[in-house]
Design an enzyme around this catalytic site. Structure first.
Site, PDB file in Angstrom:
ATOM      1  N   ILE A 161       0.843  -1.192   0.000  1.00 58.12           N
ATOM      2  CA  ILE A 161       0.000   0.000   0.000  1.00 58.12           C
ATOM      3  C   ILE A 161       0.879   1.243   0.000  1.00 58.12           C
ATOM      4  O   ILE A 161       1.597   1.522   0.964  1.00 58.12           O
ATOM      5  CB  ILE A 161      -0.947  -0.004   1.212  1.00 58.12           C
ATOM      6  CG1 ILE A 161      -1.737  -1.323   1.258  1.00 58.12           C
ATOM      7  CG2 ILE A 161      -1.878   1.189   1.149  1.00 58.12           C
ATOM      8  CD1 ILE A 161      -2.529  -1.637  -0.006  1.00 58.12           C
ATOM      9  N   GLU A 162       0.796   1.996  -1.101  1.00 61.71           N
ATOM     10  CA  GLU A 162       1.637   3.177  -1.279  1.00 61.71           C
ATOM     11  C   GLU A 162       0.823   4.402  -1.690  1.00 61.71           C
ATOM     12  O   GLU A 162       1.389   5.398  -2.151  1.00 61.71           O
ATOM     13  CB  GLU A 162       2.719   2.897  -2.332  1.00 61.71           C
ATOM     14  CG  GLU A 162       3.608   1.710  -1.985  1.00 61.71           C
ATOM     15  CD  GLU A 162       4.698   1.465  -3.009  1.00 61.71           C
ATOM     16  OE1 GLU A 162       5.247   2.456  -3.534  1.00 61.71           O
ATOM     17  OE2 GLU A 162       5.004   0.293  -3.293  1.00 61.71           O
ATOM     18  N   GLY A 163      -0.485   4.328  -1.543  1.00 65.68           N
ATOM     19  CA  GLY A 163      -1.330   5.446  -1.936  1.00 65.68           C
ATOM     20  C   GLY A 163      -2.677   5.357  -1.253  1.00 65.68           C
ATOM     21  O   GLY A 163      -2.921   4.503  -0.403  1.00 65.68           O
TER      22      GLY A 163
END
Length: 328
Positions: free
Chosen positions: A149-151
């Site tokens: 999860i990067e956004g």
């Protein structure tokens, strides 16, 4: 030692020894696959014998009422049925390679809007990818779900982890992994990781100068300090992988030349009880740089030697305690 002490020592050793075995992972390589046609097929990826885990990247549209969609960069069209991967996934699994679906990535539209939304996403993942029923990848039972999860937002990922854990406790067990950035706490996944539910924590020690290898001067100080922070902060049963770029152009920075990894880093991190191995980004760059081939025999830890050393220490401690409890 009298009979009573011998019997008690044997009982305690038999109780503790399985945990000693579990803590001594032999070490392996996890690889992300799916972001470039140069990855090759899943079949050819698993046939290398280099990888313990392959992560399918990415399911990058989901949650908040969105119609789920993936980006496999040409391996499959945007959410067109990708049932051609079914035999390849099963081929990998037959060879002992775990295949996980990775959620998120750097590019996509995803977030969770509530605990109920997290439950809906968990139910969807279970029905379509983890149950063996017909789904977008065919009738497959993937080995687990990865959180990269990067956004979006940092809300409700812990709820998703708990919902998935509930499902694997009710049905067949599958693995959960998380791929946080190396600065702690990770903005998106901190609460989720603190649940302790992730079998694998694939920490990204790249694109983060404060906690990665300094290639300019060959200094691993910040990298190893961050590694120690991570391995001591997660639960003992959360196996930690050192995430690295597979080539100099796989990330903006943080690349470790194979010889430096082998000589300066692996001998130290392999001593950590919850060491799991090395995660590489990604298969395309690994093909071009032959990174996994160069490091694979050094990633593994001599399991029997480690188990023996820990077991001897445990037995010695127990024996000393019993001697004090039951003096001659």
């Amino acid at each position: 030692m009298d009979t009573k002490r011998q019997a008690l020592l044997l009982l305690l050793v038999l109780t503790i020894f399985p945990f000693t075995i579990k803590a001594s992972s032999s070490g392996g390589i996890a690889i992300y696959w799916g972001q470039n046609l140069g990855d090759g097929t899943l079949t050819s990826t698993c046939d290398t014998g280099n990888y313990e885990i392959v992560l399918l990247a990415f399911l990058n549209v989901f949650g908040g009422g969105r119609v789920p969609s993936w980006n496999f960069a040409g391996h499959c069209g945007d959410w067109s049925p990708c049932t051609k991967l079914e035999p390849e996934i099963k081929h990998c699994q037959q060879k002992g390679v775990k295949v996980l679906l990775s959620l998120g990535g750097a590019i996509g539209s995803y977030s969770l809007s509530s605990p109920e939304d997290a439950k809906n996403v968990a139910d969807y993942l279970n029905a379509k990818f983890l149950s063996g029923q017909s789904g977008p990848l065919g009738s497959v039972t993937l080995d687990g779900i990865d959180f990269d999860i990067e956004g979006g937002t940092n809300l409700y990922w812990d709820d998703l982890a708990r919902e998935l854990d509930n499902l694997r406790q009710q049905n067949s067990y599958f693995y959960l992994s998380a791929a946080p950035q190396c600065p702690r706490p990770d903005h998106y996944l901190d609460k989720a990781i603190k649940t302790g539910l992730f079998d694998y924590v694939l920490v990204q020690f790249y694109n983060n100068p404060s906690c990665q290898y300094n290639q300019a001067n060959g200094d691993a100080t910040d990298l190893l300090k961050s590694w120690n922070d991570w391995t001591s902060s997660v639960l003992p049963n959360n196996t930690v992988f050192m995430g690295l770029p597979a080539s100099p152009d796989a990330a903006g920075n943080g690349y470790i030349p194979p010889n430096d990894l082998i000589s300066k880093v692996l001998p130290i991190i392999k001593q950590t009880s919850n060491y799991g191995g090395v995660m590489l980004w990604d298969r395309f760059h690994d093909v071009g740089n032959d990174y996994s081939n160069q490091i694979k025999k050094y990633v593994k830890r001599p399991v029997l030697r480690f188990v023996t050393k820990v077991s001897e220490a445990i037995v010695g401690s127990i024996s000393a305690s019993l001697n004090s409890m039951f003096p001659n």
